[in-house]
Design a protein around this motif. Structure first.
Motif, PDB file in Angstrom:
ATOM      1  N   UNK A 109      10.796  34.350  33.470  1.00  0.00           N
ATOM      2  CA  UNK A 109       9.747  34.813  32.605  1.00  0.00           C
ATOM      3  C   UNK A 109      10.072  34.765  31.114  1.00  0.00           C
ATOM      4  N   UNK A 110       8.947  34.811  30.318  1.00  0.00           N
ATOM      5  CA  UNK A 110       9.058  34.815  28.992  1.00  0.00           C
ATOM      6  C   UNK A 110       9.153  33.332  28.310  1.00  0.00           C
ATOM      7  N   UNK A 111       9.116  32.172  29.013  1.00  0.00           N
ATOM      8  CA  UNK A 111       9.232  31.036  28.614  1.00  0.00           C
ATOM      9  C   UNK A 111       8.689  30.032  29.623  1.00  0.00           C
ATOM     10  N   UNK A 112       8.641  29.019  29.207  1.00  0.00           N
ATOM     11  CA  UNK A 112       8.152  27.756  30.072  1.00  0.00           C
ATOM     12  C   UNK A 112       9.259  26.990  30.780  1.00  0.00           C
ATOM     13  N   UNK A 113       9.366  27.258  32.000  1.00  0.00           N
ATOM     14  CA  UNK A 113      10.434  26.929  32.906  1.00  0.00           C
ATOM     15  C   UNK A 113      10.772  25.379  32.879  1.00  0.00           C
ATOM     16  N   UNK A 114       9.522  24.471  32.609  1.00  0.00           N
ATOM     17  CA  UNK A 114       9.822  23.019  32.771  1.00  0.00           C
ATOM     18  C   UNK A 114      10.480  22.554  31.225  1.00  0.00           C
ATOM     19  N   UNK A 115      10.847  23.282  30.354  1.00  0.00           N
ATOM     20  CA  UNK A 115      11.462  22.996  29.114  1.00  0.00           C
ATOM     21  C   UNK A 115      12.956  22.964  29.510  1.00  0.00           C
ATOM     22  N   UNK A 116      13.554  23.549  30.424  1.00  0.00           N
ATOM     23  CA  UNK A 116      14.944  23.789  30.860  1.00  0.00           C
ATOM     24  C   UNK A 116      15.642  22.994  31.820  1.00  0.00           C
ATOM     25  N   UNK A 117      16.793  22.639  31.793  1.00  0.00           N
ATOM     26  CA  UNK A 117      17.703  22.589  33.097  1.00  0.00           C
ATOM     27  C   UNK A 117      18.170  24.039  33.546  1.00  0.00           C
ATOM     28  N   UNK A 118      18.318  24.106  34.820  1.00  0.00           N
ATOM     29  CA  UNK A 118      18.498  25.139  35.449  1.00  0.00           C
ATOM     30  C   UNK A 118      19.848  25.224  36.239  1.00  0.00           C
ATOM     31  N   UNK A 119      20.618  26.221  36.239  1.00  0.00           N
ATOM     32  CA  UNK A 119      21.848  26.141  36.834  1.00  0.00           C
ATOM     33  C   UNK A 119      22.117  27.323  37.835  1.00  0.00           C
ATOM     34  N   UNK A 120      23.148  27.424  38.715  1.00  0.00           N
ATOM     35  CA  UNK A 120      23.534  28.405  39.438  1.00  0.00           C
ATOM     36  C   UNK A 120      24.962  28.440  39.258  1.00  0.00           C
ATOM     37  N   UNK A 121      25.424  29.603  38.962  1.00  0.00           N
ATOM     38  CA  UNK A 121      26.907  29.822  38.944  1.00  0.00           C
ATOM     39  C   UNK A 121      27.473  31.095  39.765  1.00  0.00           C
TER      40      UNK A 121
END
Length: 121
Positions: free
Chosen positions: A24-36
């Motif tokens: 939330x609070x941003x546009x997800x499509x701008x980001x690479x996402x990861x799990x750690x």
């Protein structure tokens, strides 16, 4: 940008869980996402990452073939499907956002609070 990971729990070895990360609070499509993940007494380690469109993914060798990362930009959600779980997968799992696809935790600048996954033998 706020990230909230959920879906962790207790599962027997060989079982499955699906983790979710709400952004939330941003546009997800701008980001690479990861799990750690971080196991008790151990350093945080990379698990999986996905690029902005979902077309490119990368995994740690320890989870390759068992875990699948995916995203739904329209719903601002990122997922980690975990199958064939092993006791060594026990850890707190964090989702994070970066400017690009990356396996390096220092390249991630937004982090969720983590969700605990416990795999019993």
């Amino acid at each position: 940008v706020q990230l909230q990971a959920y879906g962790g729990g207790l599962v027997q070895a060989g079982g499955s869980l699906r983790l979710s990360c709400a952004v939330s609070g941003g546009t997800l499509s701008r980001y690479g996402m990861g799990w750690f993940r971080q196991a008790p007494g151990k350093e945080r380690e990379f698990v999986a990452a996905i690029n902005w469109s979902g077309g490119i993914t990368t995994y740690a060798d320890s989870v390759k073939g068992r875990f699948t990362i995916s995203r739904d930009n329209a719903k601002n959600m990122v997922y980690l499907q975990m199958n064939s779980l092993k006791p060594e997968d026990t850890a707190i799992y964090f989702c994070a956002a970066a400017g690009r696809l990356s396996a390096l935790d220092h390249e991630y600048y937004y982090w969720g609070q983590g969700t605990l996954v416990t795999v019993s033998s």
